[in-house]
Design an enzyme around this catalytic site. Structure first.
Site, PDB file in Angstrom:
ATOM      1  N   HIS A 162       0.849  -1.132   0.060  1.00  0.00           N
ATOM      2  CA  HIS A 162       0.010  -0.084   0.061  1.00  0.00           C
ATOM      3  C   HIS A 162       0.828   1.139   0.097  1.00  0.00           C
ATOM      4  CE1 HIS A 162      -3.698   1.921   1.508  1.00  0.00           C
ATOM      5  NE2 HIS A 162      -2.887   3.079   1.134  1.00  0.00           N
TER       6      HIS A 162
ATOM      7  N   HIS B 293       1.681   5.363  -1.849  1.00  0.00           N
ATOM      8  CA  HIS B 293       1.329   6.440  -2.594  1.00  0.00           C
ATOM      9  C   HIS B 293       2.599   7.042  -3.053  1.00  0.00           C
ATOM     10  CE1 HIS B 293      -2.872   6.621  -0.735  1.00  0.00           C
ATOM     11  NE2 HIS B 293      -2.458   6.009   0.200  1.00  0.00           N
TER      12      HIS B 293
ATOM     13  N   LYS C 172      -9.171  -0.354  -5.774  1.00  0.00           N
ATOM     14  CA  LYS C 172      -9.193   0.184  -4.531  1.00  0.00           C
ATOM     15  C   LYS C 172     -10.862   0.843  -4.259  1.00  0.00           C
ATOM     16  CE  LYS C 172      -7.556   2.064  -0.458  1.00  0.00           C
ATOM     17  NZ  LYS C 172      -6.732   3.058  -0.319  1.00  0.00           N
TER      18      LYS C 172
ATOM     19  N   HIS D   9     -10.586   1.048   1.740  1.00  0.00           N
ATOM     20  CA  HIS D   9     -10.123   2.042   2.830  1.00  0.00           C
ATOM     21  C   HIS D   9     -11.295   1.985   3.642  1.00  0.00           C
ATOM     22  CE1 HIS D   9      -8.606   5.743   4.474  1.00  0.00           C
ATOM     23  NE2 HIS D   9      -9.752   5.989   5.132  1.00  0.00           N
TER      24      HIS D   9
ATOM     25  N   HIS E  14      -4.485  -0.621   5.882  1.00  0.00           N
ATOM     26  CA  HIS E  14      -4.212  -0.017   6.767  1.00  0.00           C
ATOM     27  C   HIS E  14      -5.101   0.151   8.142  1.00  0.00           C
ATOM     28  CE1 HIS E  14      -6.935   2.809   5.080  1.00  0.00           C
ATOM     29  NE2 HIS E  14      -5.953   3.111   3.898  1.00  0.00           N
TER      30      HIS E  14
ATOM     31  N   ASP F  44       1.396   2.438   3.428  1.00  0.00           N
ATOM     32  CA  ASP F  44       0.697   3.825   3.139  1.00  0.00           C
ATOM     33  C   ASP F  44       1.637   5.062   3.349  1.00  0.00           C
ATOM     34  OD1 ASP F  44      -1.662   5.085   2.910  1.00  0.00           O
ATOM     35  OD2 ASP F  44      -2.319   5.216   5.045  1.00  0.00           O
TER      36      ASP F  44
END
Ligand code: NCD
Ligand code: ZN
Length: 347
Positions: A14, A16, A98, A135, A173, A246
């Site tokens: 995970h 970004h 996602k 999420h 997460h 994350d």
């Protein structure tokens, strides 16, 4: 005492990486240590089609180099075309999809409001074996921010799993013992990522003695008993729990603001922090499962053949306080304790 640890090269399930100047600045921080990463699609605008995912993948590859494999995801919206999702997966462009509840986190305005409207996509994903990454927070303003993960399980996740039992799901997460209990209650088809920072901080770290914007992320860190449960799950060796950092960079001026963005940037020192956390828990022997074996197991991918070596140091490891990018400086997560494990070799 263990002084050196050689593991298969880790993966980040995970991550970004953003785009443009931020991507250029921070991608090397992950590519230095990690072989593969699941790339989050919450760009502005989000990555919603197979064609956009392929183009984004190529931009990442150009910056991160040949030793780093970005595993792409699509951002699920109420107008996602099931045929496009299935084709992008069949062509090897995407690995997963996602789900962001609309408004749950950074750049999630295009997320899902009415879960019945994505039922057709979820059925097609189950059929094609494409994992759904969630999420896991509701956005109902009535629900306290510290309860949003537990309520998501009851109101959204469990109904989705009952309606589409063949769908493989990753709870991203996770931050609560409720999430751990839910994973443990399910017979199969459910995994969970745990971040580096949620193994280290609880909500006091964010709020006691002044507000610490660099510890603010979503889902927000919970009370200490939850952090301890997360350490227990991560260090258990249980194949359903694996690393998803994350790591989510924001320029410092966007974090240190009257309305600061959510996201902790941990790519730079994640491996040193994890080795420390696992050693402190008496579970260094479980680090390999968490960072290098359980994730590939869930995603049905091979474990990396390249290795990484961590070495115990006599003096605390040094790392930059911030990474300077063309989009501004990005503060590196401060675990609040010295680190004595250094990545000696990756490749
Ligand atoms: C992430 C981001 O900045 O994109 N922020 C965060 O606090 N984790 C989004 C997310 O994963 O929720
Ligand atoms: Zn994220």
């Amino acid at each position: 005492m263990t002084r050196s640890l050689t593991l298969p090269r880790p993966d980040d399930w995970h991550l970004h990486l953003r785009d443009g100047a931020m991507l250029d600045g921070i991608a090397p921080e992950s590519a230095r240590h990690f072989a593969r990463a699941i790339i989050m699609p919450n760009l502005v605008p989000p990555v919603v089609t197979g064609a956009q995912a392929a183009a984004y993948r190529d931009r990442i590859r150009a910056v991160a180099g040949p030793d780093f494999t970005p595993l792409m995801t699509l951002y699920l919206t109420e107008s996602t075309d099931p045929a496009d999702v299935v084709a992008a997966h069949r062509d090897g462009i995407i690995t997963a999809v996602k789900l962001y509840p609309a408004g749950a986190t950074t750049n999630s305005a295009s997320g899902v409001r009415d879960f019945d409207r994505v039922r057709g996509v979820l059925d097609a994903m189950a059929e094609a074996g494409i994992p759904l990454l969630t999420h896991g927070e509701v956005t109902d303003p009535e629900i306290d921010i510290f309860d949003r993960e537990a309520v998501f399980i009851d109101r959204v996740l469990d109904p989705i799993r009952r309606a589409t039992p063949g769908l493989r799901v990753v709870m991203e997460h996770i931050t609560t013992s409720d999430a751990i209990a839910y994973v443990n209650s399910q017979p199969d088809g459910l995994g969970a990522t745990i971040t580096t920072h949620h193994l280290v901080i609880n909500r006091n770290h964010i709020l006691v003695g002044g507000i610490r914007p660099h510890y603010y992320c979503l889902p927000v860190a919970k009370r200490e008993s939850h952090r301890q449960a997360l350490v227990g799950a991560a260090t258990s060796g249980d194949a359903r729990f694996f690393l998803g950092t994350d790591s989510a960079p924001h320029a410092d001026d966007a974090k240190e603001s009257a309305c600061g963005c959510a996201g902790c940037f941990t790519a730079t020192n994640t491996m040193s922090i994890l080795a420390q956390v696992f050693e402190d828990a008496g579970a260094l022997d479980k680090l390999e499962a968490f960072v290098a074996r359980n994730g590939p197991g869930f995603y049905r991918l091979p474990v990396n053949s390249a290795t990484i070596t961590l070495e115990k140091t006599d003096n605390p490891v040094t790392y930059p306080d911030r990474i300077d990018t063309g989009a501004g400086p990005v503060t590196v997560f401060d675990p609040g304790f010295p680190l004595y494990w250094q990545v000696a070799q990756a490749g």
